[in-house]
Design a protein around this motif. Sequence first.
Motif, mmCIF file in Angstrom:
data_model
loop_
_atom_site.group_PDB
_atom_site.id
_atom_site.type_symbol
_atom_site.label_atom_id
_atom_site.label_comp_id
_atom_site.label_asym_id
_atom_site.label_seq_id
_atom_site.Cartn_x
_atom_site.Cartn_y
_atom_site.Cartn_z
ATOM 1 N N LEU A 1 66.344 23.542 19.890
ATOM 2 C CA LEU A 1 65.173 23.307 20.910
ATOM 3 C C LEU A 1 63.979 22.838 20.529
ATOM 4 C CD1 LEU A 1 65.512 26.674 23.061
ATOM 5 C CD2 LEU A 1 66.204 24.136 23.931
ATOM 6 N N ASN A 2 63.647 23.236 19.222
ATOM 7 C CA ASN A 2 62.505 22.745 18.433
ATOM 8 C C ASN A 2 62.562 21.239 18.148
ATOM 9 O OD1 ASN A 2 60.748 24.861 18.962
ATOM 10 N ND2 ASN A 2 61.307 25.896 17.023
ATOM 11 N N GLN A 3 63.697 20.638 18.012
ATOM 12 C CA GLN A 3 64.044 19.331 17.607
ATOM 13 C C GLN A 3 63.772 18.389 18.787
ATOM 14 O OE1 GLN A 3 67.918 18.683 15.797
ATOM 15 N NE2 GLN A 3 67.166 19.791 13.584
ATOM 16 N N GLN A 4 63.797 19.103 20.142
ATOM 17 C CA GLN A 4 63.766 18.103 21.307
ATOM 18 C C GLN A 4 62.300 18.102 21.452
ATOM 19 O OE1 GLN A 4 65.516 20.013 24.681
ATOM 20 N NE2 GLN A 4 67.431 20.749 23.420
ATOM 21 N N THR A 5 61.841 16.652 22.323
ATOM 22 C CA THR A 5 60.659 16.423 22.626
ATOM 23 C C THR A 5 60.088 17.397 23.586
ATOM 24 O OG1 THR A 5 61.325 14.123 22.190
ATOM 25 C CG2 THR A 5 59.250 14.740 23.609
ATOM 26 N N LYS A 6 59.045 17.904 23.235
ATOM 27 C CA LYS A 6 58.360 18.789 24.167
ATOM 28 C C LYS A 6 57.870 18.003 25.683
ATOM 29 C CE LYS A 6 56.556 22.451 20.865
ATOM 30 N NZ LYS A 6 57.923 22.896 20.508
ATOM 31 N N GLY A 7 57.942 19.132 26.550
ATOM 32 C CA GLY A 7 57.405 18.683 27.919
ATOM 33 C C GLY A 7 56.156 19.136 28.230
ATOM 34 N N THR A 8 55.450 18.935 28.997
ATOM 35 C CA THR A 8 54.178 19.384 29.270
ATOM 36 C C THR A 8 54.078 20.051 30.791
ATOM 37 O OG1 THR A 8 52.982 17.676 27.761
ATOM 38 C CG2 THR A 8 51.772 18.863 29.635
ATOM 39 N N LEU A 9 53.582 21.101 30.938
ATOM 40 C CA LEU A 9 53.468 21.663 32.252
ATOM 41 C C LEU A 9 51.916 22.091 32.668
ATOM 42 C CD1 LEU A 9 54.428 23.292 34.798
ATOM 43 C CD2 LEU A 9 54.626 25.262 33.537
ATOM 44 N N LYS A 10 51.338 21.481 33.400
ATOM 45 C CA LYS A 10 49.722 21.577 33.732
ATOM 46 C C LYS A 10 49.910 22.336 35.017
ATOM 47 C CE LYS A 10 45.500 19.050 34.250
ATOM 48 N NZ LYS A 10 45.132 18.171 34.929
ATOM 49 N N VAL A 11 49.087 23.421 34.919
ATOM 50 C CA VAL A 11 49.010 24.364 36.056
ATOM 51 C C VAL A 11 47.692 24.500 36.483
ATOM 52 C CG1 VAL A 11 49.328 26.633 37.276
ATOM 53 C CG2 VAL A 11 51.074 25.674 35.448
ATOM 54 N N ASP A 12 47.216 24.157 37.630
ATOM 55 C CA ASP A 12 45.880 24.009 38.140
ATOM 56 C C ASP A 12 45.804 25.047 39.420
ATOM 57 O OD1 ASP A 12 44.655 22.023 36.514
ATOM 58 O OD2 ASP A 12 45.500 20.370 37.385
ATOM 59 N N VAL A 13 44.702 25.782 39.462
ATOM 60 C CA VAL A 13 44.511 26.633 40.727
ATOM 61 C C VAL A 13 43.223 26.356 41.125
ATOM 62 C CG1 VAL A 13 46.471 28.340 40.148
ATOM 63 C CG2 VAL A 13 44.123 28.700 39.256
ATOM 64 N N ASP A 14 42.452 26.885 42.356
ATOM 65 C CA ASP A 14 41.516 26.617 42.959
ATOM 66 C C ASP A 14 40.530 28.046 42.689
ATOM 67 O OD1 ASP A 14 42.740 28.239 44.753
ATOM 68 O OD2 ASP A 14 42.306 26.933 46.343
ATOM 69 N N ASP A 15 41.127 29.087 41.747
ATOM 70 C CA ASP A 15 40.136 30.047 41.464
ATOM 71 C C ASP A 15 40.317 30.304 40.039
ATOM 72 O OD1 ASP A 15 39.645 32.829 41.498
ATOM 73 O OD2 ASP A 15 40.037 33.350 43.264
ATOM 74 N N ASP A 16 39.149 30.478 39.567
ATOM 75 C CA ASP A 16 38.820 30.616 37.895
ATOM 76 C C ASP A 16 39.315 32.109 37.619
ATOM 77 O OD1 ASP A 16 37.872 28.076 37.548
ATOM 78 O OD2 ASP A 16 35.830 28.919 37.560
ATOM 79 N N SER A 17 39.546 33.075 38.599
ATOM 80 C CA SER A 17 40.047 34.298 38.255
ATOM 81 C C SER A 17 41.428 34.717 38.319
ATOM 82 C CB SER A 17 39.198 35.550 39.030
ATOM 83 O OG SER A 17 39.670 35.281 40.516
ATOM 84 N N ALA A 18 42.334 33.600 38.626
ATOM 85 C CA ALA A 18 43.465 33.580 38.696
ATOM 86 C C ALA A 18 44.318 33.906 37.387
ATOM 87 C CB ALA A 18 44.190 32.383 39.451
#
Length: 194
Positions: free
Chosen positions: A119-136
Amino acid sequence: MSRSAGTLDQEQLGATKVTVEEAFSHWTSGDFDKAIVSAAGVLAWLHDNPAAIARDQELRDLLQKALITLALAHKRLGQADKATLFMAEYVRSFPDKDLNRAMFGPEAYDLFRAVKAELNQQTKGTLKVDVDDDSAVLFLNERFVGVGASHRLELVPGLYRVYVQKGTALGRVRDVDVAAGDETTLGPGGLPPA
């Protein structure tokens, strides 16, 4: 699509713990088919109830034991693809842990090391998580990631469960496939927030 994050009451939690131990015992006694049936049931139950694990991170130990039991039982039955599949989920779900060789033995440890290296030899992917609350609060495969409105994570490719919670209210969970070299966005600018 998001889905309910579920929860477990004390009776369900007790039954889940017993079933995990039974599955592991089936594996150690060589009854691999029974180990798979028991562990697969527990794994499905835990995947359906990430809110319970988010509230009690010690429950991740049950998830860990179910995944390793499934990987080892499939390996012993000569089902290498399925063994790799479950060990890969272990690697994605527990990037902060090495596999306990003393508890699970050299066979599990060797499989873990081989799958992790692949798995570490594979190119990584990116997950971006945006929420509208800073306390989430954000959990990825039931592992606490952080608090705040935005998280950008570099991940080995594969399927992830993203759970966002605010306070004591149950949140929602999304299954997200992170592809090698791609960026997946949840929240504003991407999929609607949970």
